[in-house]
Design a protein around this motif. Structure first.
Motif, PDB file in Angstrom:
ATOM      1  N   ARG A 429       0.688  -1.280  -0.081  1.00 42.94           N
ATOM      2  CA  ARG A 429       0.175   0.129   0.088  1.00 42.94           C
ATOM      3  C   ARG A 429       0.777   1.353   0.014  1.00 42.94           C
ATOM      4  O   ARG A 429       0.538   2.149  -0.906  1.00 42.94           O
ATOM      5  CB  ARG A 429      -1.036   0.129   1.170  1.00 42.94           C
ATOM      6  N   GLU A 430       1.909   1.109   0.786  1.00 35.76           N
ATOM      7  CA  GLU A 430       2.694   2.281   0.864  1.00 35.76           C
ATOM      8  C   GLU A 430       3.496   2.580  -0.506  1.00 35.76           C
ATOM      9  O   GLU A 430       3.610   3.882  -0.950  1.00 35.76           O
ATOM     10  CB  GLU A 430       3.948   2.244   1.897  1.00 35.76           C
ATOM     11  N   LEU A 431       3.858   1.400  -1.100  1.00 31.53           N
ATOM     12  CA  LEU A 431       4.619   1.652  -2.330  1.00 31.53           C
ATOM     13  C   LEU A 431       3.629   2.271  -3.683  1.00 31.53           C
ATOM     14  O   LEU A 431       4.050   2.993  -4.380  1.00 31.53           O
ATOM     15  CB  LEU A 431       5.058   0.231  -2.846  1.00 31.53           C
ATOM     16  N   CYS A 432       2.238   2.046  -3.395  1.00 32.04           N
ATOM     17  CA  CYS A 432       1.435   2.581  -4.452  1.00 32.04           C
ATOM     18  C   CYS A 432       0.696   3.630  -3.875  1.00 32.04           C
ATOM     19  O   CYS A 432      -0.386   4.086  -4.542  1.00 32.04           O
ATOM     20  CB  CYS A 432       0.500   1.264  -4.767  1.00 32.04           C
ATOM     21  N   ARG A 433       0.920   4.635  -3.015  1.00 30.56           N
ATOM     22  CA  ARG A 433       0.399   5.801  -2.348  1.00 30.56           C
ATOM     23  C   ARG A 433       0.200   6.660  -3.390  1.00 30.56           C
ATOM     24  O   ARG A 433      -1.084   7.257  -3.636  1.00 30.56           O
ATOM     25  CB  ARG A 433       1.056   6.248  -1.284  1.00 30.56           C
TER      26      ARG A 433
END
Length: 542
Positions: A429-433
């Motif tokens: 999720r953080e990589l795709c924020r």
């Protein structure tokens, strides 16, 4: 709706496939087609009860790919093509994306920072396009640099090493549609009982059918932002595949038609009736569709058409592409309810594949077993890179079901060792924020604003000026953090009891196209690829 050009651009068809026998029937057979990035779904029209078209292997989805085996060998189309993730430069996939004008990709207004998941500035058009195209193993060549719109048609060509030739994107699409046509004819023959089983090779051969190529009418469902040039190329490709009649409709209109068909009779009954007068009320639905390489957000309104329309109703009209003959397009649902499109926004660069690419860059830069690779030894179009990207795709699917998981990718480490890729949902999720979450939230906000829908921070989604349901469809919407993004965008992030509606499925676009069928009038499509399509009433447009 755009009708087929009688003088299409030159396209190549697989002439080795025999044409069906002549037909005495003049009734058009509608064929709804969703030409997706990975697979193509096809549905017959009302004349054959909207039957899903099966390919030669019996599957209900046909790979959107063409393989060239050699100069003196037959082309492998659709279900017979090589798997794109493991193929070389002689297999061309994602044909729908190759048809899209590069200006549309470069000027995608939904792209923000790091649109490609690699940390690059997504506002640079080249970087937006590179997020997908840099992993292609086939070579794309540009044959025209003219600013003239007519001269730009078919300017993109693909070089095929096995053939030592270049093929236009329209010609490649025509080859695939020739295979689609044959599958359609085989399905029709099967439904009519006119097939002959060949016991020697276990194949089914069409003997007779009341339908010919001249009776077929292909209806393509495309995102609202697709320019007229792309729509024309699709119809040219159909003409090159010996399908004389074709048209193009917006995907938002297709989904609205399916929603009306399924829920029009029940969505405004007792639950939605006014307690005092018994008047049926309108309902507003947010629809989010995310596929492999594109995303669309639409806002629908269900309006009762029997009895007096409530005063709060907004009279809306769709674009001419979605306008149909009322006597033919009415689904005759019990409640007489119509579904209208208030707004529709689409992105040709936002899709679930950006999650794969974000994981790819993450592991390539942080995994110790991949630290020995350099850009020269680990090109994005190399086989090791393709295996890594495929491993990231599998990991994404696993993380859609489990909070953390590990996959093994063979022969990409030092000395061809296997590499284990481990990740958690939170990390993904953080990589795709920036590349997914922020862009999707922006699209939802823009669609709701254009539709005049008000969503309070804490007020929930129902009530005056709000939305009553959220419909999600497409493979990308199975990912938990994507669903969380939608809930946050509508102010329901903290509501654990909130549930999405799943009345639409992966075949809804093709089904909707077959429901819309042939419109009596032509369409004026959006010719500016940088503008989002807005389908609202004339008063608000003024």
């Amino acid at each position: 709706m755009t009708m087929a050009n009688p003088n299409p651009a030159t396209a190549t068809d697989d002439s080795s496939t025999p044409s069906p026998p002549p037909s005495t029937s003049t009734t058009p057979v509608i064929v709804g087609i969703d030409l997706g990035a990975l697979t193509t779904k096809i549905t017959l029209g009302p004349s054959h009860d909207h039957e899903l078209v099966r390919n030669a292997h019996g599957g209900h989805a046909t790979p959107t790919a063409v393989t060239f085996a050699g100069k003196h060998r037959a082309r492998l189309l659709g279900e017979n093509s090589a798997e794109v993730s493991r193929a070389d430069g002689n297999t061309v996939g994602m044909l729908d994306r190759l048809l899209v004008d590069s200006l549309l990709v470069a000027n995608d207004t939904t792209a923000g920072d790091a649109a490609d998941g690699s940390g690059n500035d997504g506002r640079n058009g080249n970087e937006v396009e590179d997020a997908i195209s840099k992993f292609h193993r086939f070579e794309i060549r540009t044959s025209c640099e003219s600013d003239d719109k007519d001269a730009q048609r078919n300017r993109n060509k693909v070089y095929i090493p096995n053939m030592d030739e270049e093929y236009s994107t329209t010609a490649l699409a025509s080859m695939l549609l020739g295979n689609v046509r044959d599958n359609v004819m085989s399905t029709i023959a099967r439904l009519e009982g006119n097939t002959n089983n060949n016991s020697n090779n276990n194949t089914t051969t069409t003997t007779t059918t009341t339908t010919s190529n001249n009776n077929l009418h292909f209806v393509f469902a495309v995102p609202p932002s697709y320019p007229q040039s792309t729509r024309n190329e699709l119809m040219d490709a159909a003409y090159g595949a010996n399908v004389a009649n074709s048209s193009v409709v917006d995907s938002s209109a297709c989904l609205a038609k399916v929603y009306e068909r399924k829920f029009g009779g029940i969505a405004t009954t007792a639950e939605g009736a006014d307690a005092e007068g018994g008047t049926k009320k309108e309902k507003t639905i947010l629809v989010v569709e995310m596929g492999h390489a594109r995303t669309s957000v639409s806002v629908f309104r269900m309006v009762p058409s029997i009895g007096e329309t409530p005063a709060t109703a907004t009279t809306t009209t769709t674009t001419p592409a979605t306008t149909t003959d009322e006597s033919k397009s009415t689904n005759e649902n019990d409640g007489g309810t119509k579904v209208r499109v208030l707004s529709a926004i689409s992105s040709p660069t936002l899709g679930a594949n950006l999650i794969d690419i974000a994981l790819y860059h993450h592991f390539l830069s942080t995994h110790p077993s991949l630290s020995h690779h350099t850009p020269r030894t680990f090109r994005s179009d190399s086989r090791p890179a393709q295996r890594l990207l495929e491993g990231c795709r599998k990991l994404k699917h696993l993380l859609s079901m489990l909070p953390e998981n590990t996959v093994t990718v063979e022969n990409i480490g030092e000395n061809d060792r296997d590499v284990n890729l481990s990740c958690t949902r939170e990390t993904m999720r953080e990589l795709c924020r920036e590349c997914v979450i922020d862009r999707l939230e922006g699209m939802i906000g823009a669609a709701l604003e254009k539709a005049g829908v008000v969503v309070g921070n804490y007020g929930g989604i129902s009530g005056d000026g709000g939305i009553d349901a959220v419909e999600i469809t497409g493979g990308g919407l199975r990912i938990p953090f994507v669903q969380e993004t939608i809930r946050n965008a509508i102010g329901k992030g903290d509501d654990e009891d909130f549930a999405f509606s799943r009345g639409l499925d992966d075949t809804s676009l093709a089904f909707g196209a077959s429901l819309i069928g042939i419109a009596p009038s032509s369409t004026t499509n959006n010719n500016n690829p940088t503008d989002d399509v807005e389908m609202i009433d004339a008063e608000r447009q003024a």
